[in-house]
Scaffold this motif. Structure first.
Motif, PDB file in Angstrom:
ATOM      1  N   ALA A   1     -24.398 -14.246 -21.567  1.00  0.00           N
ATOM      2  CA  ALA A   1     -23.014 -14.324 -21.118  1.00  0.00           C
ATOM      3  C   ALA A   1     -22.555 -12.973 -20.569  1.00  0.00           C
ATOM      4  O   ALA A   1     -21.555 -12.883 -19.866  1.00  0.00           O
ATOM      5  CB  ALA A   1     -22.107 -14.777 -22.257  1.00  0.00           C
TER       6      ALA A   1
ATOM      7  N   PRO B   1     -29.199 -21.210 -23.279  1.00  0.00           N
ATOM      8  CA  PRO B   1     -28.566 -21.272 -21.951  1.00  0.00           C
ATOM      9  C   PRO B   1     -29.096 -22.459 -21.159  1.00  0.00           C
ATOM     10  O   PRO B   1     -30.197 -22.937 -21.394  1.00  0.00           O
ATOM     11  CB  PRO B   1     -28.989 -19.947 -21.301  1.00  0.00           C
ATOM     12  CG  PRO B   1     -30.239 -19.559 -22.017  1.00  0.00           C
ATOM     13  CD  PRO B   1     -30.093 -20.060 -23.417  1.00  0.00           C
TER      14      PRO B   1
ATOM     15  N   GLN C   1     -17.650 -23.236 -29.394  1.00  0.00           N
ATOM     16  CA  GLN C   1     -18.444 -24.089 -28.528  1.00  0.00           C
ATOM     17  C   GLN C   1     -18.222 -23.781 -27.052  1.00  0.00           C
ATOM     18  O   GLN C   1     -18.844 -24.385 -26.196  1.00  0.00           O
ATOM     19  CB  GLN C   1     -18.110 -25.559 -28.801  1.00  0.00           C
ATOM     20  CG  GLN C   1     -18.513 -26.002 -30.199  1.00  0.00           C
ATOM     21  CD  GLN C   1     -18.174 -27.462 -30.415  1.00  0.00           C
ATOM     22  OE1 GLN C   1     -18.220 -28.270 -29.501  1.00  0.00           O
ATOM     23  NE2 GLN C   1     -17.827 -27.814 -31.641  1.00  0.00           N
ATOM     24  N   GLU C   2     -17.335 -22.867 -26.751  1.00  0.00           N
ATOM     25  CA  GLU C   2     -17.102 -22.507 -25.359  1.00  0.00           C
ATOM     26  C   GLU C   2     -18.333 -21.839 -24.764  1.00  0.00           C
ATOM     27  O   GLU C   2     -19.073 -21.141 -25.453  1.00  0.00           O
ATOM     28  CB  GLU C   2     -15.915 -21.549 -25.236  1.00  0.00           C
ATOM     29  CG  GLU C   2     -14.586 -22.225 -25.384  1.00  0.00           C
ATOM     30  CD  GLU C   2     -13.448 -21.260 -25.147  1.00  0.00           C
ATOM     31  OE1 GLU C   2     -12.329 -21.755 -24.987  1.00  0.00           O
ATOM     32  OE2 GLU C   2     -13.668 -20.046 -25.125  1.00  0.00           O
ATOM     33  N   ARG C   3     -18.528 -22.077 -23.484  1.00  0.00           N
ATOM     34  CA  ARG C   3     -19.646 -21.475 -22.770  1.00  0.00           C
ATOM     35  C   ARG C   3     -19.095 -20.732 -21.556  1.00  0.00           C
ATOM     36  O   ARG C   3     -18.060 -21.097 -21.013  1.00  0.00           O
ATOM     37  CB  ARG C   3     -20.651 -22.549 -22.352  1.00  0.00           C
ATOM     38  CG  ARG C   3     -21.277 -23.248 -23.568  1.00  0.00           C
ATOM     39  CD  ARG C   3     -22.196 -24.379 -23.197  1.00  0.00           C
ATOM     40  NE  ARG C   3     -23.413 -23.959 -22.538  1.00  0.00           N
ATOM     41  CZ  ARG C   3     -24.489 -23.470 -23.154  1.00  0.00           C
ATOM     42  NH1 ARG C   3     -24.478 -23.312 -24.464  1.00  0.00           N
ATOM     43  NH2 ARG C   3     -25.567 -23.140 -22.467  1.00  0.00           N
TER      44      ARG C   3
ATOM     45  N   SER D   1     -23.877 -15.593 -26.455  1.00  0.00           N
ATOM     46  CA  SER D   1     -25.234 -15.355 -25.957  1.00  0.00           C
ATOM     47  C   SER D   1     -25.313 -14.030 -25.206  1.00  0.00           C
ATOM     48  O   SER D   1     -24.356 -13.613 -24.552  1.00  0.00           O
ATOM     49  CB  SER D   1     -25.645 -16.493 -25.017  1.00  0.00           C
ATOM     50  OG  SER D   1     -26.824 -16.166 -24.319  1.00  0.00           O
TER      51      SER D   1
ATOM     52  N   ASP E   1     -24.981 -21.695 -17.311  1.00  0.00           N
ATOM     53  CA  ASP E   1     -24.002 -21.332 -18.326  1.00  0.00           C
ATOM     54  C   ASP E   1     -24.709 -20.988 -19.624  1.00  0.00           C
ATOM     55  O   ASP E   1     -25.851 -21.396 -19.860  1.00  0.00           O
ATOM     56  CB  ASP E   1     -22.966 -22.451 -18.529  1.00  0.00           C
ATOM     57  CG  ASP E   1     -23.593 -23.763 -18.963  1.00  0.00           C
ATOM     58  OD1 ASP E   1     -23.973 -23.880 -20.152  1.00  0.00           O
ATOM     59  OD2 ASP E   1     -23.709 -24.673 -18.124  1.00  0.00           O
ATOM     60  N   ALA E   2     -24.024 -20.197 -20.435  1.00  0.00           N
ATOM     61  CA  ALA E   2     -24.574 -19.757 -21.720  1.00  0.00           C
ATOM     62  C   ALA E   2     -23.439 -19.689 -22.727  1.00  0.00           C
ATOM     63  O   ALA E   2     -22.274 -19.540 -22.350  1.00  0.00           O
ATOM     64  CB  ALA E   2     -25.232 -18.388 -21.576  1.00  0.00           C
ATOM     65  N   GLY E   3     -23.778 -19.799 -24.005  1.00  0.00           N
ATOM     66  CA  GLY E   3     -22.773 -19.703 -25.057  1.00  0.00           C
ATOM     67  C   GLY E   3     -22.030 -18.384 -24.994  1.00  0.00           C
ATOM     68  O   GLY E   3     -22.586 -17.364 -24.585  1.00  0.00           O
ATOM     69  N   ARG E   4     -20.781 -18.410 -25.387  1.00  0.00           N
ATOM     70  CA  ARG E   4     -19.951 -17.207 -25.327  1.00  0.00           C
ATOM     71  C   ARG E   4     -20.597 -16.035 -26.047  1.00  0.00           C
ATOM     72  O   ARG E   4     -20.446 -14.880 -25.646  1.00  0.00           O
ATOM     73  CB  ARG E   4     -18.572 -17.503 -25.934  1.00  0.00           C
ATOM     74  CG  ARG E   4     -17.609 -16.341 -25.866  1.00  0.00           C
ATOM     75  CD  ARG E   4     -16.265 -16.706 -26.450  1.00  0.00           C
ATOM     76  NE  ARG E   4     -15.471 -17.521 -25.570  1.00  0.00           N
ATOM     77  CZ  ARG E   4     -14.799 -17.066 -24.518  1.00  0.00           C
ATOM     78  NH1 ARG E   4     -14.874 -15.798 -24.190  1.00  0.00           N
ATOM     79  NH2 ARG E   4     -14.078 -17.868 -23.780  1.00  0.00           N
TER      80      ARG E   4
ATOM     81  N   THR F   1     -26.118 -19.926 -31.405  1.00  0.00           N
ATOM     82  CA  THR F   1     -25.651 -20.211 -30.055  1.00  0.00           C
ATOM     83  C   THR F   1     -26.641 -21.152 -29.384  1.00  0.00           C
ATOM     84  O   THR F   1     -27.847 -20.951 -29.445  1.00  0.00           O
ATOM     85  CB  THR F   1     -25.568 -18.903 -29.244  1.00  0.00           C
ATOM     86  OG1 THR F   1     -24.652 -18.031 -29.911  1.00  0.00           O
ATOM     87  CG2 THR F   1     -25.079 -19.157 -27.846  1.00  0.00           C
TER      88      THR F   1
END
Length: 197
Positions: free
Chosen positions: A166, A24, A130-132, A163, A158-161, A21
Motif C-alpha cells: 500500500a 494483494p 478491511q479497507e484496501r 500491506s 489493490d492491497a490491504g491498508r 492482511t
C-alpha cells in the motif's frame, strides 16, 4: 459456573488472524501499441513527466528506471525524442467493494483511456481493517516532434491498508514492473501479474 481459559498460544493465534492482511490482488495490465512504432520503442532519448509533484514522484521514478532498463536514455524535454506521460490515481476500496468517492488522482487524459483526472486530496472517511488501497497507473509514450501516441498502457492493483504494497514506493515499483513486462507487447493485450514486487 465453569469458566474456560484459553491458553496464551491460542489467544495470540486468534489475534494474529484478526491482524492478517489479505494478499494483494494481481496487477491487471492493458496495453496498446501503434504497429508502425514498434521499431522506435525501447531506444533513444526520453523525457518522463507526471503532474502532481511529490504525490507522483515515486511513480515517475519507477517508470524512468524501467525505461532505462529497456534501453532508453533520459534527456531534457526540449531534446528528447519521446515523452513518457505518467498518470496515477490512488483510491480507497471499502469492505463492500465500493471505491471511495474521495481519491488521490493526478494527471490528465491519456488518449485511449480518456478519463481526465484533476489533482485531488485523499481523505480517510472510514478506516476499517478491511479497507484496501487501490492504485492505477497509466503511461503514454508519444513522439515529441509530432505528438503521436506510440505506446499506451494501464496497470491497476489493490492491497490491504496495512500491506507493505500500500506504500507509494512499493506500489510504484510493482506497477511499473508489470506495465513494462515483455515491452512493448502486443496491441490490445491484457494480462495479469500475480504477487510480484
Amino acid at each position: 459456573m465453569i469458566r474456560r481459559i484459553l491458553p496464551l498460544s491460542l489467544l495470540s493465534l486468534s489475534l494474529a488472524a484478526c491482524a492478517t492482511t489479505a494478499p494483494p490482488s494481481p496487477v491487471e495490465v492493458s496495453r496498446f501499441v501503434a504497429q508502425d512504432s514498434i521499431a522506435r520503442l525501447g531506444s533513444g532519448t526520453i523525457f518522463v513527466t507526471a503532474e502532481g509533484g511529490l504525490e507522483t514522484s515515486a511513480y515517475s521514478a519507477a517508470v524512468a528506471r524501467e525505461l532505462q532498463r529497456l534501453g532508453y536514455r533520459e534527456g531534457p524535454r526540449t531534446s528528447a525524442q519521446q515523452i513518457a506521460e505518467v498518470q496515477v490515481e490512488r483510491f480507497v476500496i471499502g469492505a463492500s467493494g465500493q471505491r471511495s468517492p474521495v481519491s488521490v488522482g493526478v494527471g490528465g487524459s491519456t488518449g485511449t483511456f480518456g478519463s481526465g483526472v484533476g489533482l485531488g486530496l485523499g481523505i480517510n472517511l472510514g478506516g476499517g481493517s478491511q479497507e484496501r488501497i487501490g492504485t492505477q497507473m497509466a503511461v503514454r509514450i508519444r513522439d515529441r516532434a509530432s505528438g503521436a501516441s506510440l505506446w499506451e498502457a494501464r496497470a491497476e492493483f489493490d492491497a490491504g491498508r496495512n500491506s507493505d504494497l500500500a506504500d507509494r514506493e512499493a506500489s510504484a515499483q510493482r506497477l511499473a514492473s508489470a506495465l513494462f513486462r515483455n515491452f512493448p507487447g502486443n496491441n490490445g493485450e491484457t494480462y495479469q501479474v500475480r504477487n510480484e514486487v
